[in-house]
Design a protein around this motif. Structure first.
Motif, PDB file in Angstrom:
ATOM      1  N   ARG A  12       0.051  -8.871   2.378  1.00 14.43           N
ATOM      2  CA  ARG A  12      -1.095  -9.133   1.631  1.00 14.43           C
ATOM      3  C   ARG A  12      -2.391  -8.703   2.182  1.00 14.43           C
ATOM      4  NH1 ARG A  12      -3.303 -15.362  -0.539  1.00 14.43           N
ATOM      5  NH2 ARG A  12      -5.397 -14.712  -0.741  1.00 14.43           N
ATOM      6  N   ALA A  47      -2.572  -4.745   1.760  1.00 16.67           N
ATOM      7  CA  ALA A  47      -2.841  -4.368   0.479  1.00 16.67           C
ATOM      8  C   ALA A  47      -4.444  -4.731  -0.001  1.00 16.67           C
ATOM      9  CB  ALA A  47      -2.277  -5.501  -0.419  1.00 16.67           C
ATOM     10  N   ARG A  48      -4.999  -5.269   0.663  1.00 15.35           N
ATOM     11  CA  ARG A  48      -6.696  -5.410   0.331  1.00 15.35           C
ATOM     12  C   ARG A  48      -7.288  -4.455   1.346  1.00 15.35           C
ATOM     13  NH1 ARG A  48      -9.374  -8.735  -2.770  1.00 15.35           N
ATOM     14  NH2 ARG A  48     -11.637  -9.123  -2.318  1.00 15.35           N
ATOM     15  N   THR A  49      -6.819  -4.445   2.509  1.00 18.74           N
ATOM     16  CA  THR A  49      -7.513  -3.799   3.793  1.00 18.74           C
ATOM     17  C   THR A  49      -6.663  -2.829   4.285  1.00 18.74           C
ATOM     18  OG1 THR A  49      -8.742  -5.644   4.057  1.00 18.74           O
ATOM     19  CG2 THR A  49      -9.101  -4.016   5.783  1.00 18.74           C
ATOM     20  N   ALA A  93      -3.217  -9.902  -7.781  1.00 15.06           N
ATOM     21  CA  ALA A  93      -4.136  -8.693  -7.143  1.00 15.06           C
ATOM     22  C   ALA A  93      -3.471  -7.499  -6.905  1.00 15.06           C
ATOM     23  CB  ALA A  93      -5.040  -9.489  -6.127  1.00 15.06           C
ATOM     24  N   TYR A  94      -2.035  -7.686  -6.712  1.00 13.19           N
ATOM     25  CA  TYR A  94      -1.411  -6.477  -5.821  1.00 13.19           C
ATOM     26  C   TYR A  94      -1.569  -5.306  -6.967  1.00 13.19           C
ATOM     27  CZ  TYR A  94       0.035  -9.989  -2.583  1.00 13.19           C
ATOM     28  OH  TYR A  94       0.059 -10.743  -1.547  1.00 13.19           O
ATOM     29  N   ALA A 100      -1.649 -14.444  -4.303  1.00 10.55           N
ATOM     30  CA  ALA A 100      -2.508 -13.103  -4.650  1.00 10.55           C
ATOM     31  C   ALA A 100      -1.566 -12.442  -5.449  1.00 10.55           C
ATOM     32  CB  ALA A 100      -2.792 -12.408  -3.279  1.00 10.55           C
ATOM     33  N   ARG A 142      -4.303  -3.605  -7.956  1.00  6.89           N
ATOM     34  CA  ARG A 142      -5.574  -3.272  -8.580  1.00  6.89           C
ATOM     35  C   ARG A 142      -6.224  -2.499  -7.807  1.00  6.89           C
ATOM     36  NH1 ARG A 142      -7.298  -9.427 -10.805  1.00  6.89           N
ATOM     37  NH2 ARG A 142      -5.707  -9.549 -12.149  1.00  6.89           N
ATOM     38  N   SER A 164       1.011  -1.139  -0.070  1.00  6.72           N
ATOM     39  CA  SER A 164       0.138   0.090  -0.099  1.00  6.72           C
ATOM     40  C   SER A 164       0.856   1.201  -0.026  1.00  6.72           C
ATOM     41  CB  SER A 164      -0.772   0.037   1.219  1.00  6.72           C
ATOM     42  OG  SER A 164      -0.044  -0.223   2.409  1.00  6.72           O
TER      43      SER A 164
END
Length: 305
Positions: free
Chosen positions: A201, A204-206, A301-302, A298, A304, A128
């Motif tokens: 990971r 990166a999503r949260t 997905a990084y 994952a 995106r 992030s």
């Protein structure tokens, strides 16, 4: 005279997507950002080892570039924390009672814990905090958390030199047991890196995970015996055996105990339970292998969104 226009030729249907995919594969084209097989992923990471090392060194150099004391803050920060903890736990709460060489005991615990905490915090910002780099260039994304984990190791080695000076001032002189600090540090580094990969990971999503981490780490620190003795807690008999066992198997507590056992003479004389080294190695291998594979899964997905 009437001119007759010829009808337009019929449109040909585009080849099916399967044919286009086969054509692309025949010419070596692959999906952008596709996750490579694990073996190939490791090979790509190894080929970029120079970038990992250079990125870590550059981050370490620039970390305190705006501060007047510069790199001295790498040592001053854990020392100031240790001073505060000594006042609160050692003096006000009398945690030093029954703990020989409490000052080396406390400082070693704080330095070792700081290494783990900083590595995990860096892991939450690995993706992030570098989205521009992730979206602009194609490279194994694991390079980023690995670089930040290496940066924290470099920083801890500088702090470790200061720790040795402090131990000497407290009457702790070099002994053969100090060599045990090397495998202990190796196990801790693998453990920290694995958890940092997993946190990279998740964050990166949260991204909100990075805001919660200081609270989680503070709770974990208090449960790891950085400022007090788990052995004294077990001897007092105020907690169930299951709670004491969980505290002793806590990976952060294991690595703190190993470093104290290696560096502090009064603790080296104690008989270290044989399962401690097995726990240290087991936590290290489980964390690094699990964190690395989970991060790799994952890869696509990084960056995106």
């Amino acid at each position: 005279m009437t001119t007759t226009l010829a009808p337009p030729p019929p449109r040909t249907a585009p080849p099916p997507s399967e044919d286009l995919g086969a054509l692309a594969l025949r010419h070596g084209l692959t999906v952008s950002g596709a996750r490579p097989p694990l073996r190939e992923y490791v090979r790509q990471l190894w080929s970029r080892r120079d970038f990992v090392a250079a990125f870590a060194t550059a981050r370490l150099t620039s970390q305190y570039s705006q501060a007047r004391l510069g790199q001295l803050w790498q040592v001053a920060t854990p020392l100031l924390n240790a001073a505060v903890y000594y006042l609160i736990f050692g003096v006000l709460m009398n945690a030093k009672h029954g703990v020989p060489d409490y000052v080396p005991f406390l400082i070693t615990g704080v330095f070792v814990w700081t290494f783990t905490a900083n590595t995990l915090l860096a892991g939450t910002r690995a993706i992030s905090g570098n989205l521009g780099l992730v979206r602009a260039l194609h490279f194994p994304r694991a390079s980023l958390p690995l670089s930040l984990a290496l940066q924290q190791l470099q920083q801890f080695l500088l702090s470790l030199a200061a720790l040795v000076v402090i131990l000497l001032c407290c009457g702790q002189f070099p002994a053969w047991s100090w060599l045990l600090a090397v495998p202990a540090l190796g196990c801790q580094t693998l453990f920290n890196t694995g958890v940092a990969l997993a946190l990279a990971r998740i964050a990166a999503r949260t991204p909100d995970v990075a805001q919660l981490m200081p609270f989680a780490l503070r709770t974990w620190m208090y449960a790891s015996g950085a400022m007090w003795s788990i052995q004294n807690l077990a001897s007092a008999g105020r907690f169930p055996e299951g709670v004491v066992l969980a505290l002793r198997c806590n990976p952060a507590a294991v690595y703190i105990d190993l470093m104290r056992f290696a560096l502090i003479g009064s603790h080296t004389q104690d008989r270290l339970p044989p399962h401690v080294w097995a726990l240290a190695a087991g936590w290290a291998l489980l964390s690094f292998a699990g964190g690395f594979v989970w991060f790799w899964k994952a890869e696509e997905a990084y960056g995106r969104g």
